[in-house]
Design a protein around this motif. Sequence first.
Motif, PDB file in Angstrom:
ATOM      1  N   GLU A  59      -0.910 -10.860   6.760  1.00  0.00           N
ATOM      2  CA  GLU A  59      -2.059 -10.109   6.259  1.00  0.00           C
ATOM      3  C   GLU A  59      -1.761  -8.620   6.348  1.00  0.00           C
ATOM      4  OE1 GLU A  59      -6.917 -10.076   6.711  1.00  0.00           O
ATOM      5  OE2 GLU A  59      -5.698 -11.145   8.193  1.00  0.00           O
ATOM      6  N   THR A  60      -1.977  -7.919   5.267  1.00  0.00           N
ATOM      7  CA  THR A  60      -1.753  -6.474   5.209  1.00  0.00           C
ATOM      8  C   THR A  60      -3.024  -5.782   4.721  1.00  0.00           C
ATOM      9  OG1 THR A  60      -1.022  -6.548   2.898  1.00  0.00           O
ATOM     10  CG2 THR A  60       0.685  -6.774   4.592  1.00  0.00           C
ATOM     11  N   PHE A  61      -3.014  -4.472   4.808  1.00  0.00           N
ATOM     12  CA  PHE A  61      -4.034  -3.694   4.108  1.00  0.00           C
ATOM     13  C   PHE A  61      -3.976  -3.999   2.616  1.00  0.00           C
ATOM     14  CE2 PHE A  61      -4.227   0.053   7.283  1.00  0.00           C
ATOM     15  CZ  PHE A  61      -5.467  -0.330   7.749  1.00  0.00           C
ATOM     16  N   SER A  62      -5.108  -3.814   1.938  1.00  0.00           N
ATOM     17  CA  SER A  62      -5.119  -3.528   0.508  1.00  0.00           C
ATOM     18  C   SER A  62      -5.167  -2.012   0.380  1.00  0.00           C
ATOM     19  CB  SER A  62      -6.326  -4.158  -0.179  1.00  0.00           C
ATOM     20  OG  SER A  62      -6.145  -5.557  -0.322  1.00  0.00           O
ATOM     21  N   ALA A  63      -4.549  -1.484  -0.678  1.00  0.00           N
ATOM     22  CA  ALA A  63      -4.329  -0.041  -0.726  1.00  0.00           C
ATOM     23  C   ALA A  63      -4.510   0.526  -2.124  1.00  0.00           C
ATOM     24  CB  ALA A  63      -2.923   0.283  -0.240  1.00  0.00           C
ATOM     25  N   ASP A  64      -5.222   1.643  -2.192  1.00  0.00           N
ATOM     26  CA  ASP A  64      -5.317   2.465  -3.395  1.00  0.00           C
ATOM     27  C   ASP A  64      -4.934   3.899  -3.057  1.00  0.00           C
ATOM     28  OD1 ASP A  64      -6.172   0.433  -5.042  1.00  0.00           O
ATOM     29  OD2 ASP A  64      -8.289   1.008  -5.027  1.00  0.00           O
ATOM     30  N   ALA A  65      -4.602   4.655  -4.102  1.00  0.00           N
ATOM     31  CA  ALA A  65      -4.413   6.099  -3.976  1.00  0.00           C
ATOM     32  C   ALA A  65      -5.466   6.799  -4.817  1.00  0.00           C
ATOM     33  CB  ALA A  65      -3.021   6.498  -4.446  1.00  0.00           C
ATOM     34  N   VAL A  66      -5.974   7.908  -4.314  1.00  0.00           N
ATOM     35  CA  VAL A  66      -6.956   8.728  -5.044  1.00  0.00           C
ATOM     36  C   VAL A  66      -6.426  10.150  -5.154  1.00  0.00           C
ATOM     37  CG1 VAL A  66      -9.242   9.812  -4.910  1.00  0.00           C
ATOM     38  CG2 VAL A  66      -9.002   7.366  -4.482  1.00  0.00           C
TER      39      VAL A  66
END
Length: 414
Positions: A213-220
């Motif tokens: 299990e990992t983070f889910s990730a976005d960039a802004v």
Amino acid sequence: MLKEYSFTVTDRFMRYVQVDTQSDPVSQAAPTTEKQKNLGSILAEELKAIGLADAHMDEYGYVYATIPSNTSKQVPVICFCSHVDTAPDCSGTNVKPILHKNYNGGDIVLPDDTTQVISVKDYPYLKEHIGNDIITASGLTLLGADDKSGVAEIMDMANYLVQHPEVKHGEIKILFTPDEEVGRGTAHVDLKKLGAEFAYTLDGGELGTFEDETFSADAVKITIHGVIAHPGYAKDKLVNALKIAGEILAALPGSEWSPETTNGREGFVHPVAVGGIAEKATIDFIIRDFITDNLLKHESRLKQLAEAVMKKHPRAHMTFEVNEQYRNMKEVLVNHPQVGENAEEAYKRAGLTVVKEPIRGGTDGSRLSFMGLPCPNIFTGMQAIHSKHEWIGVRDMQKAVEVLVNLVQVWEQR
């Protein structure tokens, strides 16, 4: 431990870390640094020398190899993957690995910079290595255990399996990737050529840990467009985008919602770069959470916070851009329970208690899972990564090799 076998993992690791493979987040090349191919070439040649005839490195620095099946059973093709690059956070040039034999439990003063001390207080996991050998750098660089320990462990597994044909297994694929540390580890991987059905990254930490299990990730990226004017005649004209960027940063909460105030399963919003001029400024954020749907909530809150600041500056305007980075591998792995179950059995056969923990970060396995190759993460032993205090225990590396040898047999038997 593996019977009648002299491990090669330590010697391999000590050699590999001396090859500078630091990746470059600014470069648009593939790989981002040519020097990563120096290690890739070495690995391809060593795999051929072990007996893997198809071993090769492609134009992008990816190394592929196959250990042929030696069983009559139809076994799913599994892949073991590690990355060759080291992090841009700390120098990887002229790494001098030091093997500390029979560690006595005291603090370790690194000889090339005696202000660098690896202490039991800071790294209590050292206590579990008293009487065993550990490896550090010399004080001027990182060590490179992230992830050359994983590379060395996979190489030693291949060496063992070729030397022990009585160990039955299906077809096994080996993959070494560049640029994982700058988020591009799977950018040019050829999964069709790889031909695996399931995979495991060797990119974890303490002995016995298993991560699915990992983070889910976005960039802004927030871009602020101000109004420029000659500073000598700027009264009632100039709107300084840099100052607005500062106001947005100052409006972020100080006691929550950030990496420095969260742990466990909490998500965060983290400014990682700010730049520009008075006319136009940008702020780059990373957004992280274990629940993918929460990313939208974090982004909405951040946008509202920024818009509240912008209302004070009606002549300026803002753009708010979101880009997906990676997603929680658990969303894929939950549909393939045998991948984790087989790994846990391999740990148990090595005498290990499985410690499951979510990764407050991402791995190549996150992206590979969503590209159609379910891929959890196995421990390597690496500690204090990305720093001059980086260290690793020889026992942990050897145990990782043992787990891999067990794992290919579990897949064949099941």
